[in-house]
Design an enzyme around this catalytic site. Structure first.
Site, mmCIF file in Angstrom:
data_model
loop_
_atom_site.group_PDB
_atom_site.id
_atom_site.type_symbol
_atom_site.label_atom_id
_atom_site.label_comp_id
_atom_site.label_asym_id
_atom_site.label_seq_id
_atom_site.Cartn_x
_atom_site.Cartn_y
_atom_site.Cartn_z
ATOM 1 N N GLY A 1 0.771 -1.154 0.060
ATOM 2 C CA GLY A 1 0.049 -0.137 0.134
ATOM 3 C C GLY A 1 0.886 1.258 -0.183
ATOM 4 N N THR A 2 2.170 1.197 -0.500
ATOM 5 C CA THR A 2 2.657 2.467 -0.880
ATOM 6 C C THR A 2 2.222 3.578 -1.545
ATOM 7 O OG1 THR A 2 4.311 1.689 -2.261
ATOM 8 C CG2 THR A 2 5.144 1.337 -0.338
ATOM 9 N N ASN A 3 1.531 3.018 -2.521
ATOM 10 C CA ASN A 3 0.491 4.112 -3.507
ATOM 11 C C ASN A 3 -0.553 4.376 -2.801
ATOM 12 O OD1 ASN A 3 1.641 4.486 -6.282
ATOM 13 N ND2 ASN A 3 1.743 2.156 -5.981
ATOM 14 N N ILE B 1 -8.694 -9.970 -10.277
ATOM 15 C CA ILE B 1 -9.307 -9.433 -11.701
ATOM 16 C C ILE B 1 -10.923 -9.274 -11.594
ATOM 17 C CG2 ILE B 1 -9.810 -9.978 -14.033
ATOM 18 C CD1 ILE B 1 -6.949 -10.108 -13.585
ATOM 19 N N LEU B 2 -11.269 -7.962 -11.905
ATOM 20 C CA LEU B 2 -12.491 -7.450 -11.729
ATOM 21 C C LEU B 2 -13.570 -8.202 -12.617
ATOM 22 C CD1 LEU B 2 -12.123 -4.094 -10.401
ATOM 23 C CD2 LEU B 2 -12.956 -6.062 -8.970
ATOM 24 N N ASN C 1 -6.932 2.350 -12.720
ATOM 25 C CA ASN C 1 -5.727 1.444 -12.268
ATOM 26 C C ASN C 1 -4.428 1.865 -12.478
ATOM 27 O OD1 ASN C 1 -4.729 -1.436 -11.294
ATOM 28 N ND2 ASN C 1 -4.115 -1.735 -13.199
ATOM 29 N N HIS D 1 -0.575 0.368 -13.566
ATOM 30 C CA HIS D 1 -0.029 -0.584 -14.140
ATOM 31 C C HIS D 1 1.581 -0.307 -14.164
ATOM 32 C CE1 HIS D 1 0.310 -4.556 -15.980
ATOM 33 N NE2 HIS D 1 1.322 -3.939 -16.837
HETATM 34 C C1 GRF Z 1 2.806 -1.222 -7.786
HETATM 35 O O1 GRF Z 1 3.900 -1.318 -8.622
HETATM 36 C C2 GRF Z 1 1.349 -1.214 -8.919
HETATM 37 O O2 GRF Z 1 1.869 -0.944 -10.373
HETATM 38 C C3 GRF Z 1 1.214 -2.562 -8.965
HETATM 39 O O3 GRF Z 1 1.111 -3.238 -7.668
HETATM 40 C C4 GRF Z 1 2.163 -2.309 -6.863
HETATM 41 C C5 GRF Z 1 1.540 -1.813 -5.719
HETATM 42 O O4 GRF Z 1 2.600 -1.471 -4.705
HETATM 43 N N1 GRF Z 1 -0.277 -3.019 -9.685
HETATM 44 P P1 GRF Z 1 2.190 -0.882 -3.398
HETATM 45 O O5 GRF Z 1 1.437 -1.768 -2.525
HETATM 46 O O6 GRF Z 1 1.290 0.347 -3.485
HETATM 47 O O7 GRF Z 1 3.416 -0.469 -2.663
#
Ligand code: GRF
Length: 187
Positions: A12-14, A86-87, A101, A103
């Site tokens: 969950g760093t994003n 996958i949804l 999303n 990617h």
């Molecule tokens: C990201 O690299 C994203 O592109 C992929 O999964 C990773 C998630 O990373 N779909 P985080 O959990 O947000 O660190």
């Protein structure tokens, strides 16, 4: 105020970056109403730490029913931030234009079934690509096929490995994901 629901499967760093960018005003006019994970993961702890309601909906027979029921009707944007399930097409169609999303590659290259996480970076290295990056796109029933919103890229160096690419891609993601979300919510 626009309502976000964020779906995750991992660290969950994003998610953290999105929360931070809402706090700093880089993402305007937004609130994370709910975080949903499809497995136990550290991202849920991040949500709890920020007092964001969060739910674990495990994969299984009732997964889609539970997911549909959990997403509030007033949701303006569903954000897949490292969500590995996958949804199903009906879900993507119901939320068409309101689900995005990220990617970890430059779509349309290195997308589709099986292209996730380290598989993507290994494929990029094996194919001798000169550049890689990340893509934010709308989600449709075709895996990784929806309209591209934003991309960011970097040069692949000779000594790069799947691991170093993953780190570089994450840095790109932290830049383009908040920008794309702000763009969609405040266009
Ligand atoms: C990201 O690299 C994203 O592109 C992929 O999964 C990773 C998630 O990373 N779909 P985080 O959990 O947000 O660190």
């Amino acid at each position: 105020m626009k309502n976000l629901v964020i779906l995750i499967s991992g660290s969950g760093t994003n998610l953290q970056r999105i929360i931070d960018c809402i706090d700093s005003g880089e993402i305007r006019n937004a609130k994370v109403n709910l975080v949903i994970a499809d497995r136990e993961c550290f991202g849920l702890e991040r949500a709890t730490k920020h007092n964001i309601p969060n739910l674990l909906i495990k994969r299984g027979k009732d997964f889609y029913d539970n997911l549909e029921k959990a997403i509030p009707g007033n949701t303006d944007l569903i954000v897949l931030a490292g969500f590995l399930s996958i949804l199903k097409p009906e879900f993507c169609e119901k939320w068409s234009g309101k689900i995005i999303n990220i990617h970890p590659a430059l779509l349309p290259k290195f997308g589709g079934k099986g292209m996730w996480g380290h598989h993507v970076h290994e494929a990029v290295i094996e194919s001798g690509e000169k550049e890689s990056g990340a893509t934010v796109h709308f989600v449709t029933s075709g895996i990784d096929e929806g309209e591209i919103i934003l991309q960011g890229k970097f040069d692949v160096e000779e000594n790069d490995s799947a691991e170093t690419l993953a780190q570089k891609v994450h840095q790109i993601e932290y830049d383009i994901f908040p920008k794309a979300i702000d763009l969609i919510l405040n266009k």
